[in-house]
Write a protein that holds these residues in place. Structure first.
Motif: not given
Length: 152
Positions: A2-12, A111-116
């Protein structure tokens, strides 16, 4: 694996309004082109236990997804866990919101993605694709929110 991805953004837009927009998962198709349909169960405000059922298209395949909201702490925190039994799932994820001095909001999605099953062989590819798209995903979130919520 499993592993994580992320994004950060500034919203007005103000944090309360951004939180309300993101907490209503029915807005997801406005910034996530993979979401073809999404419903909230039960109707009403999103709370712990609310379920979002969606149909998504990944790698040319349509799948059904079920996410249950696990934490709601307005206007800062929203968490979910995927209950679907797909090859690759977002076992947990969420939004973290931070008010900015200029009246805007910093949004972090993760989100943490995990394989099954066989998905354990595919999760690395899915994770690489998600990480590559993360900056654009953040920009799509920003654009959708700023389009849907009028400026003050």
């Amino acid at each position: 694996m499993s592993g994580q991805f992320e994004a950060t953004v500034d919203v007005d837009r103000p944090v309360d309004e951004v939180f309300a927009y993101l907490a209503d998962g029915r807005n997801d198709p406005q910034f996530s082109p993979r979401v073809l349909r999404i419903d909230r169960i039960p109707e009403g405000p999103t709370a712990v236990g609310t379920v979002f059922r969606s149909t998504v298209k990944d790698a040319g395949m349509k799948t059904a997804r079920v996410f249950r909201v696990t934490a709601v702490e307005p206007p800062r925190t929203l968490r979910w866990a995927e209950e679907s039994k797909n090859l690759v799932t977002a076992s947990r994820g969420g939004y973290d919101l931070e008010p900015l001095p200029n009246g805007g909001t910093r949004v972090r999605i993760h989100n943490v993605l995990e394989g099954h099953g066989v998905g354990k062989l595919l999760v690395g590819l899915a994770l690489a694709a998600a990480r590559k798209d993360a900056p654009d995903f953040g920009r799509r979130i920003k654009a959708a929110i700023e389009k849907e919520i009028p400026a003050s």
